[in-house]
Scaffold this motif. Structure first.
Motif, mmCIF file in Angstrom:
data_model
loop_
_atom_site.group_PDB
_atom_site.id
_atom_site.type_symbol
_atom_site.label_atom_id
_atom_site.label_comp_id
_atom_site.label_asym_id
_atom_site.label_seq_id
_atom_site.Cartn_x
_atom_site.Cartn_y
_atom_site.Cartn_z
ATOM 1 N N MET A 1 0.687 -0.936 -0.240
ATOM 2 C CA MET A 1 -0.274 -0.311 0.146
ATOM 3 C C MET A 1 0.521 1.408 0.011
ATOM 4 O O MET A 1 1.530 1.514 0.600
ATOM 5 N N THR A 2 0.511 1.913 -0.819
ATOM 6 C CA THR A 2 1.637 3.392 -0.970
ATOM 7 C C THR A 2 0.214 4.682 -0.408
ATOM 8 O O THR A 2 0.178 5.578 -0.502
ATOM 9 N N GLU A 3 -0.450 4.488 0.563
ATOM 10 C CA GLU A 3 -1.477 5.085 1.146
ATOM 11 C C GLU A 3 -1.459 5.245 2.229
ATOM 12 O O GLU A 3 -1.365 4.557 3.769
ATOM 13 N N PHE A 4 -1.004 6.466 3.159
ATOM 14 C CA PHE A 4 -0.575 6.705 4.483
ATOM 15 C C PHE A 4 -2.628 7.531 5.023
ATOM 16 O O PHE A 4 -2.512 8.730 3.852
ATOM 17 N N TRP A 5 -2.473 7.659 6.160
ATOM 18 C CA TRP A 5 -3.100 8.792 6.441
ATOM 19 C C TRP A 5 -2.794 9.197 7.946
ATOM 20 O O TRP A 5 -1.683 8.455 8.892
ATOM 21 N N LEU A 6 -2.620 10.841 7.554
ATOM 22 C CA LEU A 6 -1.752 11.318 8.517
ATOM 23 C C LEU A 6 -3.060 12.124 9.648
ATOM 24 O O LEU A 6 -3.810 12.723 9.209
ATOM 25 N N ILE A 7 -2.755 11.750 11.030
ATOM 26 C CA ILE A 7 -3.988 11.995 11.616
ATOM 27 C C ILE A 7 -3.080 12.607 13.247
ATOM 28 O O ILE A 7 -1.998 13.023 13.320
ATOM 29 N N SER A 8 -4.432 12.912 13.598
ATOM 30 C CA SER A 8 -3.529 14.088 14.939
ATOM 31 C C SER A 8 -5.073 13.704 16.090
ATOM 32 O O SER A 8 -5.884 13.433 15.623
ATOM 33 N N ALA A 9 -4.553 13.455 17.080
ATOM 34 C CA ALA A 9 -5.313 13.485 18.779
ATOM 35 C C ALA A 9 -4.910 13.520 19.555
ATOM 36 O O ALA A 9 -3.088 14.260 19.836
ATOM 37 N N PRO A 10 -5.885 14.491 20.063
ATOM 38 C CA PRO A 10 -4.769 15.624 20.977
ATOM 39 C C PRO A 10 -4.498 14.344 22.451
ATOM 40 O O PRO A 10 -5.013 13.103 22.629
ATOM 41 N N GLN B 1 10.704 4.882 -10.246
ATOM 42 C CA GLN B 1 9.874 4.754 -8.536
ATOM 43 C C GLN B 1 11.688 5.027 -8.742
ATOM 44 O O GLN B 1 12.141 5.283 -7.474
ATOM 45 N N GLU B 2 12.604 4.197 -8.527
ATOM 46 C CA GLU B 2 14.289 4.229 -8.020
ATOM 47 C C GLU B 2 14.661 5.702 -8.543
ATOM 48 O O GLU B 2 15.365 5.778 -7.466
ATOM 49 N N ASN B 3 14.751 6.127 -9.273
ATOM 50 C CA ASN B 3 15.106 7.188 -9.373
ATOM 51 C C ASN B 3 13.293 9.133 -8.423
ATOM 52 O O ASN B 3 14.333 10.443 -8.654
ATOM 53 N N LEU B 4 12.602 8.628 -8.177
ATOM 54 C CA LEU B 4 11.991 9.359 -7.624
ATOM 55 C C LEU B 4 12.072 9.687 -5.752
ATOM 56 O O LEU B 4 11.543 8.575 -5.237
ATOM 57 N N GLY C 1 17.179 11.452 -1.140
ATOM 58 C CA GLY C 1 18.316 9.630 -1.538
ATOM 59 C C GLY C 1 17.678 9.047 -1.053
ATOM 60 O O GLY C 1 17.954 8.062 -1.284
ATOM 61 N N VAL C 2 16.092 9.010 0.130
ATOM 62 C CA VAL C 2 15.624 8.357 -0.055
ATOM 63 C C VAL C 2 14.245 7.781 -0.547
ATOM 64 O O VAL C 2 13.626 8.847 -1.272
ATOM 65 N N ASP C 3 13.920 6.828 -0.180
ATOM 66 C CA ASP C 3 12.982 6.462 -1.376
ATOM 67 C C ASP C 3 11.409 7.134 -0.290
ATOM 68 O O ASP C 3 11.710 7.682 0.849
ATOM 69 N N LEU C 4 10.550 7.041 -0.836
ATOM 70 C CA LEU C 4 9.106 7.905 -0.442
ATOM 71 C C LEU C 4 8.888 7.412 0.355
ATOM 72 O O LEU C 4 8.237 8.323 1.796
ATOM 73 N N VAL C 5 8.883 6.383 0.940
ATOM 74 C CA VAL C 5 8.452 5.942 1.905
ATOM 75 C C VAL C 5 8.573 6.235 3.506
ATOM 76 O O VAL C 5 8.182 6.350 4.354
ATOM 77 N N THR C 6 9.868 5.540 2.697
ATOM 78 C CA THR C 6 10.887 6.038 3.984
ATOM 79 C C THR C 6 11.414 7.734 4.254
ATOM 80 O O THR C 6 11.501 8.057 6.195
ATOM 81 N N TYR C 7 11.268 8.107 3.516
ATOM 82 C CA TYR C 7 10.882 10.178 3.786
ATOM 83 C C TYR C 7 9.968 9.620 4.615
ATOM 84 O O TYR C 7 10.260 11.297 5.834
ATOM 85 N N ILE C 8 8.954 9.616 4.777
ATOM 86 C CA ILE C 8 7.435 10.150 5.105
ATOM 87 C C ILE C 8 7.157 9.555 5.880
ATOM 88 O O ILE C 8 7.286 9.936 7.540
ATOM 89 N N THR C 9 8.061 8.092 6.481
ATOM 90 C CA THR C 9 7.719 7.418 8.060
ATOM 91 C C THR C 9 8.760 8.049 9.144
ATOM 92 O O THR C 9 8.702 7.796 10.232
ATOM 93 N N ARG C 10 9.849 8.768 8.370
ATOM 94 C CA ARG C 10 10.685 8.568 8.865
ATOM 95 C C ARG C 10 10.598 10.686 9.491
ATOM 96 O O ARG C 10 12.143 11.171 9.007
ATOM 97 N N ILE D 1 -2.480 10.729 2.867
ATOM 98 C CA ILE D 1 -1.616 11.048 1.785
ATOM 99 C C ILE D 1 -0.741 9.874 0.546
ATOM 100 O O ILE D 1 -0.697 9.126 0.989
ATOM 101 N N ASP D 2 -0.932 9.756 -0.255
ATOM 102 C CA ASP D 2 -0.687 8.884 -1.970
ATOM 103 C C ASP D 2 0.131 9.008 -2.890
ATOM 104 O O ASP D 2 0.368 10.078 -3.231
ATOM 105 N N CYS D 3 1.392 7.885 -2.343
ATOM 106 C CA CYS D 3 2.705 7.868 -3.048
ATOM 107 C C CYS D 3 2.494 7.369 -4.125
ATOM 108 O O CYS D 3 4.157 7.460 -4.526
ATOM 109 N N ASN D 4 1.326 6.599 -4.904
ATOM 110 C CA ASN D 4 1.342 6.246 -5.645
ATOM 111 C C ASN D 4 1.056 7.451 -6.723
ATOM 112 O O ASN D 4 0.007 7.933 -7.716
#
Length: 400
Positions: A1-10, A88-91, A95-104, A373-376
């Protein structure tokens, strides 16, 4: 899955407790999603009026920058042509893949100083994205023109003998040149008519030179024959050839023109190769810049919406969920149950309602702050009209 849910809670007593509750609900027993904390620094809050206005502006800016990200990605795929599997390897982002960048994700303090107001940070991102968009248009236009001209020339040198260029087929010695009385004609003859051609070509008109025909080239359907005749018989010969279903090509051997065509092909091919490397490098660098800017907008939106919903002092936990595909519906139910106490109206609120400070335009409203956030990035066609509308909005709001 390349879909992420960015959420917040108090935050509960602590933000860590908010995080722990989410983890227990979504991963400990049912593995509904892979979760990461999403780190947003202490940004300047400003006034409530500014936050309400900024909420709407950031929604539009989000859409615009996402469209720029996707356009750069799509053009990367177009430029790489036969190497689309390498797209994909150029996107990459930083310098890191998109999933790694978002998750870190870590806020870029150098690009977007947090001492500046939220409005100023959004203006920095808007100007940056607009510059990338304008540069992409200019570079794509130049490269596409070059590529188009080369393809047109290549198209002329391919296809049926009835239409293709003959420049790379014929030679000087195939023609009678510099004769006042004689001319060499080129005739396309269907393969099934070769025998008929050999029997009849000398008698199509009175002034054909005997035994002058020669097969110069063949494709799958036809052959290109030369034949020599007197110049005053040209019109009669063309007429009789047409009656016999032979096609006379209008061609005059001109060494200078043929040389110029070949040089133009070589020049265009060389120019395309010269531009290819720098263009791909520019696309890689600016895709990274645009994608990073886009995720920072998401962070800004989470911050602004969280303050508007949960109030001051700032106390919320931003979290990134990567749903497992088969459990998306179940995950939505579990997260809703976890946070439904935050807003009892969330389940029945009309997405068409326009409530200042609460961006409902995406037709998804939940009791918690939520952005997808959709990385596809390559299965998406940019809506040009929508893109232009957002561009005009940017020009008006950020004075670009």
């Amino acid at each position: 899955m390349t879909e992420f849910w960015l959420i917040s809670a108090p935050g509960e007593k602590t933000c860590q407790q908010t995080w722990d509750k989410l983890m227990v609900a979504t991963t400990r027993t049912n593995n509904l999603s892979t979760n990461n904390k999403f780190n947003i620094p202490d940004l300047k809050v400003g006034t409530l009026d500014v936050l309400v206005g900024l909420s709407d502006e950031l929604a539009k800016l989000d859409t615009f920058v996402e469209s720029v990200v996707r356009k750069v990605a799509q053009y990367m795929a177009d430029v790489l042509e036969d190497s689309r599997d390498k797209v994909q390897e150029n996107l990459l982002a930083n310098g890191v893949d998109l999933v790694t960048y978002i998750t870190r994700f870590q806020w870029d303090m150098a690009k977007y100083p947090i001492k500046q107001s939220l409005k100023n940070i959004s203006e920095i991102i808007a100007k940056q994205a607009t510059q990338i968009d304008n540069d992409l248009k200019a570079r794509a236009s130049a490269y596409n023109n070059l590529k188009g001209n080369l393809q047109n020339l290549e198209r002329k040198n391919a296809g049926s003998l009835l239409t293709r260029s003959l420049a790379d087929i014929v030679k000087k010695e195939d023609f009678v040149l510099d004769s006042e009385y004689l001319i060499t004609m080129l005739v396309v003859v269907p393969k099934i008519s070769y025998a008929d051609w050999q029997k009849t070509y000398e008698t199509l008109t009175d002034m054909v030179v005997p035994r002058s025909t020669k097969l110069l080239y063949e494709d799958n359907d036809s052959g290109l024959f030369s034949v020599t005749l007197f110049t005053k018989a040209i019109d009669d010969f063309k007429h009789k050839a047409r009656e016999n279903k032979y096609t006379v090509r209008d061609f005059q051997y001109n060494e200078e023109e043929l040389k110029a065509d070949k040089e133009e092909m070589t020049r265009l091919s060389t120019d395309k190769k010269k531009q290819f490397g720098p263009l791909v490098r520019w696309l890689k660098v600016n895709f990274s810049e645009a994608f990073i800017a886009w995720i920072h907008i998401k962070a800004l939106r989470v911050f602004v919406e969280s303050v508007l919903r949960y109030g001051l002092p700032v106390n919320f936990q931003a979290m990134l969920l990567q749903p497992t595909k088969k459990n998306m519906k179940k995950l939505r139910e579990v997260v809703y149950d976890l946070y439904k106490h935050l807003d009892s109206s969330a389940a029945i609120i009309d997405a068409a309602m326009d409530i200042p400070g609460l961006n409902l335009s995406q037709q998804e409203y939940y009791p918690y702050v939520y952005y997808k956030i959709d990385c596809n990035l390559l299965d998406f066609k940019v809506d040009i009209n929508q893109h232009q509308n957002h561009y005009r909005w940017l020009m008006a709001h950020f004075c670009l």
